[in-house]
Design a protein around this motif. Structure first.
Motif, short mmCIF file in Angstrom:
data_model
loop_
_atom_site.label_atom_id
_atom_site.label_comp_id
_atom_site.label_asym_id
_atom_site.label_seq_id
_atom_site.Cartn_x
_atom_site.Cartn_y
_atom_site.Cartn_z
N LEU A 242 0.90 -1.09 0.00
CA LEU A 242 0.28 -0.13 0.01
C LEU A 242 0.90 1.17 0.02
CD1 LEU A 242 -2.70 -1.08 2.64
CD2 LEU A 242 -2.67 -1.20 0.06
N VAL A 243 0.60 1.99 -0.72
CA VAL A 243 1.36 3.38 -0.90
C VAL A 243 0.28 4.41 -1.20
CG1 VAL A 243 2.87 4.61 -2.69
CG2 VAL A 243 3.10 2.21 -2.31
N GLU A 244 0.11 5.18 -0.01
CA GLU A 244 -0.72 6.22 0.07
C GLU A 244 -0.24 7.71 -0.10
OE1 GLU A 244 -4.19 8.12 3.28
OE2 GLU A 244 -2.45 6.74 4.19
N MET A 245 -0.74 8.59 -0.92
CA MET A 245 -0.45 9.81 -1.35
C MET A 245 -1.19 10.81 -0.10
SD MET A 245 1.36 9.62 -3.99
CE MET A 245 2.18 8.28 -3.08
N GLY A 246 -0.24 11.53 0.25
CA GLY A 246 -1.03 12.57 1.45
C GLY A 246 -1.32 11.85 2.63
N ALA A 247 -0.46 11.11 3.17
CA ALA A 247 -0.60 9.83 3.90
C ALA A 247 -0.70 10.42 5.45
CB ALA A 247 0.61 9.02 4.04
N SER A 248 -0.29 11.51 5.79
CA SER A 248 -0.36 12.29 7.16
C SER A 248 0.29 11.15 8.07
CB SER A 248 -1.94 12.41 7.59
OG SER A 248 -2.11 12.97 8.94
N ALA A 249 -0.55 10.59 9.03
CA ALA A 249 -0.01 9.46 9.88
C ALA A 249 -0.23 8.33 9.55
CB ALA A 249 -0.52 9.90 11.42
N GLY A 250 -0.54 8.08 8.46
CA GLY A 250 -0.79 6.77 7.59
C GLY A 250 -1.90 5.83 8.10
N LEU A 251 -3.03 6.34 8.48
CA LEU A 251 -3.78 5.54 9.44
C LEU A 251 -4.86 4.82 8.38
CD1 LEU A 251 -5.23 7.86 12.52
CD2 LEU A 251 -2.95 6.34 12.00
N CYS A 252 -4.73 5.21 7.24
CA CYS A 252 -5.56 4.31 6.23
C CYS A 252 -4.58 3.28 5.50
CB CYS A 252 -6.15 5.22 5.25
SG CYS A 252 -7.40 6.28 5.57
N LEU A 253 -3.41 3.17 5.93
CA LEU A 253 -2.48 2.00 5.43
C LEU A 253 -2.55 0.82 6.17
CD1 LEU A 253 0.77 4.29 5.07
CD2 LEU A 253 -0.45 3.07 3.15
N TYR A 254 -3.67 0.65 7.21
CA TYR A 254 -3.93 -0.49 7.98
C TYR A 254 -5.22 -1.05 7.82
CZ TYR A 254 0.37 1.40 10.26
OH TYR A 254 1.64 1.89 10.15
N PRO A 255 -5.56 -1.43 6.39
CA PRO A 255 -7.02 -2.00 6.39
C PRO A 255 -7.30 -3.31 6.91
CG PRO A 255 -5.78 -1.80 4.30
CD PRO A 255 -4.88 -1.01 5.30
N ASP A 256 -6.04 -3.91 7.24
CA ASP A 256 -6.07 -5.60 7.53
C ASP A 256 -5.84 -5.44 9.23
OD1 ASP A 256 -3.46 -4.06 7.25
OD2 ASP A 256 -2.48 -6.11 7.60
N ARG A 257 -5.90 -4.22 9.75
CA ARG A 257 -5.89 -4.20 11.33
C ARG A 257 -7.14 -3.80 12.11
NH1 ARG A 257 -0.02 -3.60 12.31
NH2 ARG A 257 0.95 -5.02 10.85
N TYR A 258 -7.95 -3.30 11.21
CA TYR A 258 -9.25 -2.86 11.64
C TYR A 258 -10.32 -3.84 11.69
CZ TYR A 258 -6.59 1.60 11.08
OH TYR A 258 -5.93 2.85 10.99
N ALA A 259 -11.46 -3.56 12.42
CA ALA A 259 -12.71 -4.56 12.45
C ALA A 259 -13.62 -3.64 11.47
CB ALA A 259 -13.13 -4.84 13.75
N TYR A 260 -14.54 -4.51 10.78
CA TYR A 260 -15.48 -3.77 10.10
C TYR A 260 -16.79 -4.29 10.17
CZ TYR A 260 -11.45 -2.46 7.24
OH TYR A 260 -10.09 -2.16 7.03
#
Length: 344
Positions: free
Chosen positions: A120-138
């Motif tokens: 995963l390569v995020e543009m405008g990543a800030s702290a990168g919290l959208c780089l962890y889709p596998d670490r969250y519950a849905y």
């Protein structure tokens, strides 16, 4: 909205009220409406650089300085003028880096369609919290009311399933529910000023960017996501995303699918820079197999907008999810829902 570069302050704040905060935060609605009709305060904001006049940044800076979260515009105005030197300095030294982990709920249905493992390569990543889709519950609510839940597996640097933030999202009009979380082998990206998720001052600023009335839900989610990122920091490059996107993709390990993505970021670029970014990320797709996923304002990318039905393009304030430049869905800006799109 289309751009964070504000020339016409009254119009921009009126549109912010009408299209972005109405029905979502009464405090910002009152502030934006009042400011749009207040020539003296508009003149104050016009002293800021164009990129620093944006409503989210100015309002967050005011709240960071201690502005009361009141719907009384006169009280807010008095505070703004009395503390302008401090608020101006905060705005000049900070950026709108809203890092909403819930946007992963919009991304996940499209990430789950890609061959893994993923880089995963995020543009405008800030702290990168959208780089962890596998670490969250849905918790996805499907058409007809059925619910699909996904839990992250426990492991090193991963919050236990019981404490992982739960991202609730409605999947509408046939958006397929993911059946599993992706395998992610690399988390990287680019940001002008990457945020250290463990830094207390940075965490406090990210909390100031949460809209009034949403701290009860978004605040704990932000803290949980920051804890996950702090335990396993992403590899975010400092710099301009147009210039460094190729560097970020080059860091992806062989044997993985690079995914270049961004959410509510390209509005901070001028139109020529956006066009150059699209050219470069398209070229990277041809050369490296990188997949490009964009979640941006509905008219921000002209080639994408042309493929969206005209009736939908009139709805400012919603986002379009496109994969490889092809629009597949519309979405709520903070991840509350995603709706399948049938282009013209």
């Amino acid at each position: 909205m289309d751009s964070a570069h504000v020339d016409d302050v009254p119009t921009r704040y009126a549109e912010f009220a009408q299209f972005e905060v109405r029905g979502r935060t009464p405090v910002y609605l009152a502030w934006a409406r009042g400011l749009a009709d207040d020539p003296a305060t508009c003149a104050l904001l016009e002293r800021l650089p164009r990129i620093k006049r944006q409503p989210v940044l100015v309002f967050a800076a005011a709240r960071h300085a201690g502005a009361p979260e009141t719907e009384d515009y006169a009280a807010f105005r008095d505070f703004l003028h009395a503390h302008w030197a401090e608020i101006e300095q905060i705005a000049l030294t900070h950026s709108t880096q809203t890092n909403e982990a819930k946007r992963c709920a919009v991304l996940l249905p499209f990430l789950s369609m890609l061959p893994g493992p993923l880089s995963l390569v995020e543009m405008g990543a800030s702290a990168g919290l959208c780089l962890y889709p596998d670490r969250y519950a849905y918790r996805y609510t499907l058409d007809g009311g059925a619910v699909r839940e996904l839990q992250p597996p426990p492991g090193p640097a991963t919050a236990p399933a019981a404490t992982a933030p739960v991202l609730a999202c409605d999947l509408r009009d046939g958006v397929p529910a993911p059946r599993a979380l992706p395998k992610v082998v690399h988390r990287g990206g680019v940001d002008l000023s990457p945020i250290d998720p463990a830094d207390p001052d940075s965490r406090a600023w990210l909390h100031s960017l949460i809209w009034p009335g949403q701290q009860t839900e978004r605040g704990p989610r932000l803290d949980a996501a920051l804890d996950i990122a702090a335990a396993d920091p992403p590899q975010i490059l400092a710099g301009d995303l147009v210039e460094r996107v190729a560097d970020a993709v080059a860091a992806c390990p062989a044997g993985s699918t690079p995914v270049v993505f961004h959410t509510a970021v390209l509005g901070y670029l001028e139109p020529p820079e956006r066009a150059e970014f699209v050219r470069r990320v398209t070229e990277l797709g041809r050369d490296t197999g990188a997949v490009w996923i964009s979640v941006e304002g509905i008219t921000l990318l002209p080639d994408v907008a042309e493929q969206v039905p005209a009736g939908i393009r009139r709805h400012k304030g919603i986002f379009v999810v496109s994969v490889g430049g092809r629009p597949l869905a519309t979405a709520h800006g903070h991840g509350d829902w995603v709706r399948a799109l049938d282009p013209d």
